[in-house]
Design a protein around this motif. Structure first.
Motif, PDB file in Angstrom:
ATOM      1  N   LYS A 150       0.826  -1.214   0.000  1.00  0.00           N
ATOM      2  CA  LYS A 150       0.000   0.000   0.000  1.00  0.00           C
ATOM      3  C   LYS A 150       0.859   1.262   0.000  1.00  0.00           C
ATOM      4  N   LYS A 151       2.132   1.137   0.373  1.00  0.00           N
ATOM      5  CA  LYS A 151       2.994   2.299   0.555  1.00  0.00           C
ATOM      6  C   LYS A 151       3.978   2.545  -0.582  1.00  0.00           C
ATOM      7  N   LEU A 152       4.445   1.479  -1.232  1.00  0.00           N
ATOM      8  CA  LEU A 152       5.590   1.608  -2.128  1.00  0.00           C
ATOM      9  C   LEU A 152       5.249   1.927  -3.578  1.00  0.00           C
TER      10      LEU A 152
ATOM     11  N   GLY B  15       8.368   4.924  -0.311  1.00  0.00           N
ATOM     12  CA  GLY B  15       7.110   4.734   0.413  1.00  0.00           C
ATOM     13  C   GLY B  15       6.210   5.956   0.358  1.00  0.00           C
ATOM     14  N   ILE B  16       5.912   6.430  -0.845  1.00  0.00           N
ATOM     15  CA  ILE B  16       5.136   7.660  -0.984  1.00  0.00           C
ATOM     16  C   ILE B  16       3.818   7.455  -1.734  1.00  0.00           C
ATOM     17  N   ALA B  17       3.348   6.223  -1.831  1.00  0.00           N
ATOM     18  CA  ALA B  17       2.119   5.940  -2.593  1.00  0.00           C
ATOM     19  C   ALA B  17       0.891   6.639  -2.012  1.00  0.00           C
ATOM     20  N   ALA B  18       0.914   6.994  -0.741  1.00  0.00           N
ATOM     21  CA  ALA B  18      -0.223   7.691  -0.131  1.00  0.00           C
ATOM     22  C   ALA B  18      -0.310   9.145  -0.594  1.00  0.00           C
ATOM     23  N   TYR B  19       0.779   9.658  -1.157  1.00  0.00           N
ATOM     24  CA  TYR B  19       0.844  11.070  -1.537  1.00  0.00           C
ATOM     25  C   TYR B  19       0.757  11.321  -3.041  1.00  0.00           C
ATOM     26  N   TYR B  20       1.118  10.331  -3.852  1.00  0.00           N
ATOM     27  CA  TYR B  20       1.179  10.515  -5.305  1.00  0.00           C
ATOM     28  C   TYR B  20       0.613   9.317  -6.045  1.00  0.00           C
ATOM     29  N   GLU B  21      -0.009   9.592  -7.174  1.00  0.00           N
ATOM     30  CA  GLU B  21      -0.331   8.556  -8.144  1.00  0.00           C
ATOM     31  C   GLU B  21       0.875   8.471  -9.077  1.00  0.00           C
ATOM     32  N   PRO B  22       1.233   7.283  -9.539  1.00  0.00           N
ATOM     33  CA  PRO B  22       2.416   7.146 -10.387  1.00  0.00           C
ATOM     34  C   PRO B  22       2.436   8.096 -11.587  1.00  0.00           C
TER      35      PRO B  22
END
Length: 103
Positions: A22-24, A42-49
Motif C-alpha cells: 500500500k505504501k511503495l 514509500g510515498i504511494a499515499a501522496y502521489y499517483e504514479p
C-alpha cells in the motif's frame, strides 16, 4: 556526514505501484549513467504514479542497495514534509541533465 551523500538529479522514466504494497512506488530513473536505476519509495499515499512520470527529482545515489518486497532499491528519492503533513518530492526548477551532482 551530509558531505558524504552523493545527491544527483534523476529523470523519472516510469513509476508503478508495487503489487501487494500500500505504501511503495517503484521508479525507473535515468541517472545519466546509460543504465536505468530502480528506486522504491514509500510515498504511494501522496502521489499517483502518473503524476511523477517525466519529472526530474533529487536522489541519493550512494546508499547500499536494499531489497523491499523482493525488489532491489538502488537509492532514495528525496522529499520534503510540509507543516500540514503533505509531502513533496524534491525537484529542480530548470533543465538539468540526469546524473548531475548536487553540490
Amino acid at each position: 556526514t551530509f558531505e558524504k551523500m552523493d545527491i544527483r538529479v534523476g529523470h523519472i522514466k516510469d513509476c508503478q505501484k508495487v503489487k501487494k504494497s500500500k505504501k511503495l512506488l517503484q521508479f525507473t530513473i535515468d541517472d545519466g549513467s546509460g543504465k536505468d536505476r530502480t528506486i522504491l519509495s514509500g510515498i504511494a499515499a501522496y502521489y499517483e504514479p502518473e503524476q511523477l512520470i517525466g519529472k526530474d527529482v533529487l536522489f541519493v545515489a550512494n546508499f547500499a542497495p536494499r531489497k523491499m518486497m523482493g525488489i532491489e532499491s538502488q537509492g532514495m528519492i528525496l522529499s520534503a514534509v510540509n507543516f500540514d503533513g503533505s509531502l513533496n518530492v524534491t525537484s529542480v526548477l530548470g533543465n538539468v541533465k540526469p546524473g548531475s551532482q548536487v553540490g
